[in-house]
Structure formats: structure tokens, C-alpha cells
Scaffold this active site. Structure first.
Site, mmCIF file in Angstrom:
data_model
loop_
_atom_site.group_PDB
_atom_site.id
_atom_site.type_symbol
_atom_site.label_atom_id
_atom_site.label_comp_id
_atom_site.label_asym_id
_atom_site.label_seq_id
_atom_site.Cartn_x
_atom_site.Cartn_y
_atom_site.Cartn_z
ATOM 1 C CB SER A 113 -0.888 0.002 1.255
ATOM 2 O OG SER A 113 -1.480 1.264 1.448
ATOM 3 C CE1 TYR A 137 -3.290 -0.018 4.586
ATOM 4 C CE2 TYR A 137 -3.990 -2.245 5.156
ATOM 5 C CZ TYR A 137 -3.639 -1.290 4.206
ATOM 6 O OH TYR A 137 -3.643 -1.626 2.869
ATOM 7 C CE LYS A 141 -1.465 -4.446 3.256
ATOM 8 N NZ LYS A 141 -1.713 -5.739 2.587
#
Ligand code: WQD
Length: 328
Positions: A113, A137, A141
Site C-alpha cells: 500500500s 495498518y 504492510k
């Protein structure tokens, strides 16, 4: 999945259905015109993963490449439940990588991302930019990317293409499959389509005072089918490349919230009620991609514009007002 199948690949699909519906599989089979091999299970179940690899090998069709999409992805939820995000997103990937090592599978394509980038840098974001997520989040990643980089250093036969998604929106042009987030949508586009179909009263525009073209947040929206085609290119590329290769998947252009709303209104032929409110904590003013790597390494560039994203997204939502909830 559709793009991979249309590119000629045979797939085994693993999904725990925690944030999707089995009805998607029926719709996918209708689109591709053939049955798909599906296993319901969790990427943290190493015994199951081992059986999947073994079964494929025993059928004389050993798996050559793993594409890893399985992750929780709601930024706000990750702030409230970090341990669940680290366990699922990082722990799940470690299980998968261990199972791959046991099965001697060395090619990996990872769904990463743009949220891994240091938000303080100016756009366009480049693959060599410093990493600096601002939420759990994004950190999940970034941590997986670190693991992959170290695995490539430790084993020159292992290669990983890391696809850094910007803002995927839209739906398959058939209107049969599309985004159907559970609960209240965190992201702009599904909220917009749910307002248009009458499930929400209005859109809250988070911030009208950013230093952007019209004061609202700017993002690099990319059609989900362009994104899918980028994965098919990545599978072909990882087969004959070595090492850790991060690649942005975006259009290289920024679109503001209000510009997206206007494009969506053009697609549906009527206005959408919205109110400009305060900024959402943690939001960037701008984010868009440098896409030179994708073009040079994958021979990929986004083909669909924001109007088509809105048209395809609306075709899905208007045909499925309740998403897969009441899907046949
Ligand atoms: C886009 C713009 C908001 C909702 C997310 C997550 C993550 C990632 C990419 C994969 C911003 C504004 C939003 C609303 C609004 N996915 N907005 N009203 O935050 O750029 O990134 O997508 O990695 O899911 O990081 O996407 O759609 O939430 O916001 O005004 O109801 O829309 O302020 O400017 P974001 P988003």
C-alpha cells in the site's frame, strides 16, 4: 482473479471469507465461464497451507507463485485494534512464507500500500522514498515488506514483487462483482455509491481547507481492473526476476474529493448530497504515484480514467444495492 485467469493462469483461491462473501465465487465463475478451485480457510493455518501446496504437487500442477492479498485494511480499525492487525497481516504472512519455504515455492507477489510511504514527502511518491507509515495498518504492510526484503537477501532464489496500491476504486465492467465493505464504509468511493443508492443520507467531505486545488483531499484513484491487470503483469515478471522489487500501482494523477464527486454525478446523471466537515485525523492532503517503474518493469500503465471508475462502480452498486447481502 478475472485478470489472472484471462491471462491464462490456473489458480487455487484461499479465503477465510471474514470480509467477503462466497457468492463472489459464483459470480467469478460466471464471468470466467469455468469452475474455480476454492479453499475456505485462514492464511494462519499452516497445516492447511501445507496441504494446498502438497495437493497441487500431487496433481502434477505444483504451485509456482503465491499472490498474497489476505489482510485487514481499515486504517481507523487498525488504530483501535493493532494486535488483531499485526496478528492477521504480519502473522498470516509469516505462516504463508514458512509454508512456501517448506514447499520450495520461491515467487511472491504482495499486495502492499501507498500508506507505507513517509507522508511528509511531496508527491509523486517514488518507490525509493523513505518508509514511514502513520498507522498500524501501514506498519503491517511496511513490516511485511521488510521481511520480504530480508528473505530475498538470504536466498537469491526467492523473489518478491511488492505492489504498492494507491486508491483502488470501481468494479468489474459486468456489474457482477464489486466493493462491498462490511458495516459503514471507511473509504470515500463505497460511501459515495451507498449514498447514491439510498443506503446513506449524505457524504461527509472530510476537510475543505487543505492546500489543494479545491481544498479537499487529493488521491491517486486507480480502476480496480487496471490494478488486477497489473497483478497479471507482475506474475509474469516475477517468474524471471530476482530479489525484492517494489512497484507503485496508480495512475500518476491526483483527483480531489470534490472532483471525484463531480465525476460520479456525471456517471449517475444526478447530484449527490454532501457536506464539507472537519478534517479526518491522520489524513494526508495529497497522495499520488510516480508510475515510471510500473511502466518500465511491468510494461503496465492504468488505462481507465476516473469517469470509467465511476461508471463501473455505479453499475455494480445500482445492480446490487445491498451488495452481496441479498445477491443471488
Ligand atoms: C480518500 C479521500 C478522505 C471518506 C485508504 C486506506 C487504505 C488504503 C487506501 C489499501 C481522503 C476523503 C473519505 C469519506 C471523505 N487501501 N473521504 N469522506 O484514506 O486515501 O486511503 O485507501 O492500501 O484503505 O489507507 O482513502 O477513501 O478513506 O479517503 O471525504 O467518507 O476521501 O479525507 O481525502 P485513503 P479514503
Amino acid at each position: 482473479m478475472v485478470a489472472l485467469i484471462e491471462a491464462g493462469y490456473d489458480l487455487v483461491i484461499l479465503d477465510n471469507l471474514s470480509n467477503s462473501s462466497r457468492k463472489v465465487l459464483t459470480r467469478l465463475e460466471k464471468i470466467v465461464g469455468k469452475p474455480l478451485e476454492f479453499v475456505q480457510g485462514d492464511v494462519r493455518d499452516e497445516a492447511l497451507l501445507g496441504r494446498i501446496f502438497q495437493d497441487a504437487a500431487h496433481r502434477g500442477k505444483p504451485l509456482s507463485t503465491v499472490l498474497h492479498f489476505a489482510a485487514l485494511k481499515a486504517v481507523g480499525e487498525s488504530v483501535r485494534e493493532p494486535l488483531r492487525y499485526y496478528d492477521n497481516n504480519v502473522g498470516g504472512t509469516l505462516s504463508l512464507l514458512r509454508a512456501m519455504q517448506t514447499a520450495n515455492v520461491k515467487k511472491f507477489v504482495f499486495s502492499s500500500s501507498a500508506t507505507v510511504y513517509d507522508a511528509n514527502l511531496t508527491c509523486p511518491f517514488q518507490e525509493g522514498n523513505p518508509i514511514g507509515p502513520i498507522n498500524p495498518y501501514g506498519w503491517t504492510k511496511a513490516m511485511v515488506e521488510r521481511v520480504l526484503c530480508d528473505m530475498c537477501t538470504a536466498n537469491d532464489q526467492f523473489s518478491a514483487i511488492v505492489l504498492r496500491y494507491f486508491n483502488p476504486i470501481g468494479a468489474h465492467s459486468s456489474g457482477l462483482i464489486g466493493e462491498d465493505p462490511s458495516g459503514i464504509p471507511n473509504n470515500l468511493f463505497p460511501f459515495l455509491t451507498q449514498v447514491a443508492v439510498g443506503r446513506r443520507t449524505h457524504l461527509s467531505v472530510y476537510g475543505g481547507d487543505y492546500p489543494t486545488v479545491d481544498g479537499t483531499g487529493v488521491r491517486d484513484y486507480v480502476h480496480v481492473m487496471d490494478l488486477a491487470e497489473g497483478h497479471a503483469k507482475a506474475v509474469a515478471h516475477v517468474a524471471d526476476t530476482k530479489g525484492f522489487v517494489p512497484i507503485n500501482l496508480g495512475t500518476g494523477h491526483g483527483t480531489s474529493v470534490l472532483q471525484l464527486v463531480r465525476a460520479f454525478e456525471r456517471a449517475i446523471g444526478r447530484t449527490v448530497p454532501f457536506r464539507i466537515e472537519g478534517r479526518r485525523p491522520g489524513d494526508l492532503a495529497e497522495s499520488w504515484a510516480d508510475v515510471a517503474h510500473a511502466s518500465k518493469l511491468l510494461g503496465w500503465a492504468a488505462k481507465r480514467d476516473v469517469d470509467q471508475m465511476c461508471q463501473d462502480g455505479w453499475r455494480w452498486q445500482s445492480a446490487n444495492p445491498e451488495g452481496y447481502g441479498q445477491a443471488g
